[in-house]
Design an enzyme around this catalytic site. Structure first.
Site, PDB file in Angstrom:
ATOM      1  CB  VAL A  81      -2.992   7.647   1.672  1.00  0.00           C
ATOM      2  CG1 VAL A  81      -3.916   6.518   1.278  1.00  0.00           C
ATOM      3  CG2 VAL A  81      -1.553   7.348   1.257  1.00  0.00           C
ATOM      4  CE  LYS A 107      -0.605   6.014  -3.318  1.00  0.00           C
ATOM      5  NZ  LYS A 107      -0.831   7.209  -4.136  1.00  0.00           N
ATOM      6  CG  ASP A 116       2.426  16.599   1.316  1.00  0.00           C
ATOM      7  OD1 ASP A 116       3.017  15.558   0.989  1.00  0.00           O
ATOM      8  OD2 ASP A 116       2.426  17.628   0.605  1.00  0.00           O
ATOM      9  CG  ASP A 120       2.160   6.567  -6.287  1.00  0.00           C
ATOM     10  OD1 ASP A 120       1.601   5.580  -6.791  1.00  0.00           O
ATOM     11  OD2 ASP A 120       1.733   7.723  -6.441  1.00  0.00           O
ATOM     12  CD  GLU A 168      10.409   7.610   0.114  1.00  0.00           C
ATOM     13  OE1 GLU A 168       9.641   8.161   0.926  1.00  0.00           O
ATOM     14  OE2 GLU A 168      10.597   8.042  -1.027  1.00  0.00           O
TER      15      GLU A 168
END
Ligand code: IMP
Ligand code: MG
Length: 186
Positions: free
Chosen positions: A158, A136, A164, A108, A104
């Site tokens: 980010v 994160k 993206d 998040d 991955e």
């Protein structure tokens, strides 16, 4: 990268430069080599974000391995997880009895990974481990097991190195914090 070099528009600041990425990914690859010695793991890359990490990670590994990809969608163009996950592309092969490594880009909220692991577990692989380039620091993220983490990062949006914003910036060779002006303007 020196501070004087021009940065892509949309980049607030560089968080992890290409040299740091290369070094850490080489370590992760070596750890996987050891862990899966004598086996042929199936690396499952989560499209599109993990594509850059996947190619660098696998080139750092020396044991025999196979790769496959899944695509899931949870965000659309937003910067917050919707909690709704859909499979857009499934694996091309059966994973029953296989040793699976989910690759991955970033964890998040943990929702995408949780969903993916539920789907894959039901197919009776021998085992599943997760390697995430980024995680994160998020107090309210759900508990999901990530076996190896490249970098723990602050709770900011980010971009770069595969990641993206609204489909763009994946080609940046570093991980950077997205300039908030970009989404504030929308
Ligand atoms: P989660 O379900 O909230 O854990 O989000 C997982 C997916 O959302 C990741 O695989 C990424 O594709 C995307 N994502 C989460 N945070 C970011 C970010 O900061 N930048 C770009 N994509 C992100
Ligand atoms: Mg992703």
């Amino acid at each position: 990268m020196s501070d004087g070099e021009p940065r892509a528009a949309g980049v607030a600041r560089i968080l992890i430069d290409d040299e740091a990425l290369r070094r850490r990914i080489a370590e992760l690859a070596r750890a996987l080599d050891e862990e899966y010695q004598g086996d042929v793991p199936l690396l499952v890359g989560v499209l599109n974000g993990a594509v850059t990490f996947m190619t660098d990670l696998m080139r750092g590994m020396t044991i025999p391995l196979e790769i496959d990809f899944m695509a899931v969608s949870s965000y659309g163009a937003a910067t917050q997880s919707s909690g709704v996950v859909r499979i857009l592309k499934d694996l091309d092969q059966e994973i029953e009895g296989r040793r699976v490594v989910v690759v991955e880009d970033i964890v998040d909220s943990g929702l995408t990974l949780q969903y993916l692991l539920d789907v894959l577990e039901r197919r009776n692989p021998r085992d599943i481990r997760v390697v995430a380039l980024l995680k994160k620091e998020k107090p309210n993220a759900i508990e999901v097991n990530v076996d190896q983490i490249g970098f723990t990062i602050p709770d900011e949006f980010v971009i770069g190195y595969g990641l993206d914003y609204a489909g763009k910036y994946r080609n940046l060779p570093y991980v950077a914090v997205l300039d908030p002006c970009i989404y504030a303007a929308e």
